[in-house]
Design a protein around this motif. Structure first.
Motif, PDB file in Angstrom:
ATOM      1  N   MET A   1     -15.502 -55.667 -14.623  1.00 40.07           N
ATOM      2  CA  MET A   1     -17.204 -54.993 -13.584  1.00 40.07           C
ATOM      3  C   MET A   1     -17.668 -56.896 -13.964  1.00 40.07           C
ATOM      4  N   THR A   2     -18.183 -57.151 -12.908  1.00 35.10           N
ATOM      5  CA  THR A   2     -18.541 -58.708 -12.915  1.00 35.10           C
ATOM      6  C   THR A   2     -19.775 -58.360 -13.816  1.00 35.10           C
ATOM      7  N   ARG A   3     -20.861 -59.687 -14.360  1.00 35.92           N
ATOM      8  CA  ARG A   3     -21.737 -60.050 -14.227  1.00 35.92           C
ATOM      9  C   ARG A   3     -22.672 -59.313 -13.951  1.00 35.92           C
ATOM     10  N   GLU A   4     -22.480 -59.851 -12.136  1.00 29.95           N
ATOM     11  CA  GLU A   4     -23.892 -58.643 -11.571  1.00 29.95           C
ATOM     12  C   GLU A   4     -24.262 -57.618 -11.571  1.00 29.95           C
ATOM     13  N   ALA A   5     -22.645 -56.871 -11.750  1.00 29.04           N
ATOM     14  CA  ALA A   5     -22.266 -55.268 -11.746  1.00 29.04           C
ATOM     15  C   ALA A   5     -22.873 -55.299 -13.006  1.00 29.04           C
ATOM     16  N   ARG A   6     -22.488 -55.663 -14.073  1.00 32.56           N
ATOM     17  CA  ARG A   6     -23.066 -54.951 -15.797  1.00 32.56           C
ATOM     18  C   ARG A   6     -24.722 -55.044 -15.159  1.00 32.56           C
ATOM     19  N   GLN A   7     -25.475 -56.233 -14.845  1.00 30.65           N
ATOM     20  CA  GLN A   7     -26.244 -56.327 -15.173  1.00 30.65           C
ATOM     21  C   GLN A   7     -26.747 -54.604 -14.036  1.00 30.65           C
ATOM     22  N   GLU A   8     -26.640 -54.588 -12.949  1.00 28.10           N
ATOM     23  CA  GLU A   8     -27.032 -54.090 -12.409  1.00 28.10           C
ATOM     24  C   GLU A   8     -26.989 -52.350 -12.849  1.00 28.10           C
ATOM     25  N   ALA A   9     -25.512 -52.042 -13.755  1.00 28.30           N
ATOM     26  CA  ALA A   9     -25.306 -51.300 -14.499  1.00 28.30           C
ATOM     27  C   ALA A   9     -26.961 -50.889 -15.461  1.00 28.30           C
ATOM     28  N   LEU A  10     -27.125 -51.955 -16.230  1.00 26.75           N
ATOM     29  CA  LEU A  10     -27.687 -52.296 -17.282  1.00 26.75           C
ATOM     30  C   LEU A  10     -29.202 -51.453 -16.629  1.00 26.75           C
ATOM     31  N   GLU A  11     -29.688 -52.313 -15.600  1.00 26.30           N
ATOM     32  CA  GLU A  11     -30.605 -51.967 -14.761  1.00 26.30           C
ATOM     33  C   GLU A  11     -30.907 -50.068 -14.911  1.00 26.30           C
ATOM     34  N   ARG A  12     -29.758 -49.591 -14.142  1.00 26.78           N
ATOM     35  CA  ARG A  12     -29.546 -48.429 -13.898  1.00 26.78           C
ATOM     36  C   ARG A  12     -29.740 -47.735 -14.731  1.00 26.78           C
ATOM     37  N   HIS A  13     -29.351 -47.630 -15.959  1.00 25.68           N
ATOM     38  CA  HIS A  13     -29.588 -47.117 -17.238  1.00 25.68           C
ATOM     39  C   HIS A  13     -31.000 -47.137 -18.408  1.00 25.68           C
ATOM     40  N   GLY A  14     -32.101 -47.949 -17.664  1.00 18.87           N
ATOM     41  CA  GLY A  14     -32.751 -48.314 -18.533  1.00 18.87           C
ATOM     42  C   GLY A  14     -32.673 -49.263 -18.878  1.00 18.87           C
ATOM     43  N   LEU A  15     -32.324 -50.179 -19.242  1.00 25.81           N
ATOM     44  CA  LEU A  15     -31.611 -50.749 -20.675  1.00 25.81           C
ATOM     45  C   LEU A  15     -31.914 -52.358 -20.156  1.00 25.81           C
ATOM     46  N   VAL A  16     -32.334 -53.106 -21.302  1.00 29.03           N
ATOM     47  CA  VAL A  16     -32.836 -53.905 -21.476  1.00 29.03           C
ATOM     48  C   VAL A  16     -31.949 -55.160 -22.677  1.00 29.03           C
ATOM     49  N   GLU A  17     -30.995 -56.093 -22.104  1.00 31.87           N
ATOM     50  CA  GLU A  17     -30.214 -56.569 -23.214  1.00 31.87           C
ATOM     51  C   GLU A  17     -31.050 -57.989 -23.713  1.00 31.87           C
TER      52      GLU A  17
END
Length: 81
Positions: A1-17
């Motif tokens: 998982m790339t950093r971009e894909a990770r960020q997209e996954a966070l957004e998809r799951h409704g999370l902010v890190e």
């Protein structure tokens, strides 16, 4: 998982890190409520108790955050990140 894909996954799951960990967004809270309804239908007592709480209850929000972290973590693990 790339950093971009990770960020997209966070957004998809409704999370902010942040430096303090994860925060659930309203979108994440709503997705968690859907998941909790499914868990309740399967007989999960914890999900039933959490859904009985008022939507503004901090305990319900924490439960939603944990559900969303779980789904995000599973996706990240399966992708090899």
């Amino acid at each position: 998982m790339t950093r971009e894909a990770r960020q997209e996954a966070l957004e998809r799951h409704g999370l902010v890190e942040s430096g303090d960990g994860f925060t659930v967004t309203l979108k994440g809270f709503q997705k968690a409520a859907e998941r909790a309804r499914g868990l309740r239908a399967q007989g999960n007592q914890e999900a039933a108790l959490m859904l009985a709480l008022e939507p503004s209850d901090p305990v319900r929000w924490e439960y939603a955050r944990c559900l969303q972290i779980d789904t995000f973590s599973t996706e990240a693990y399966e992708s090899g990140f």
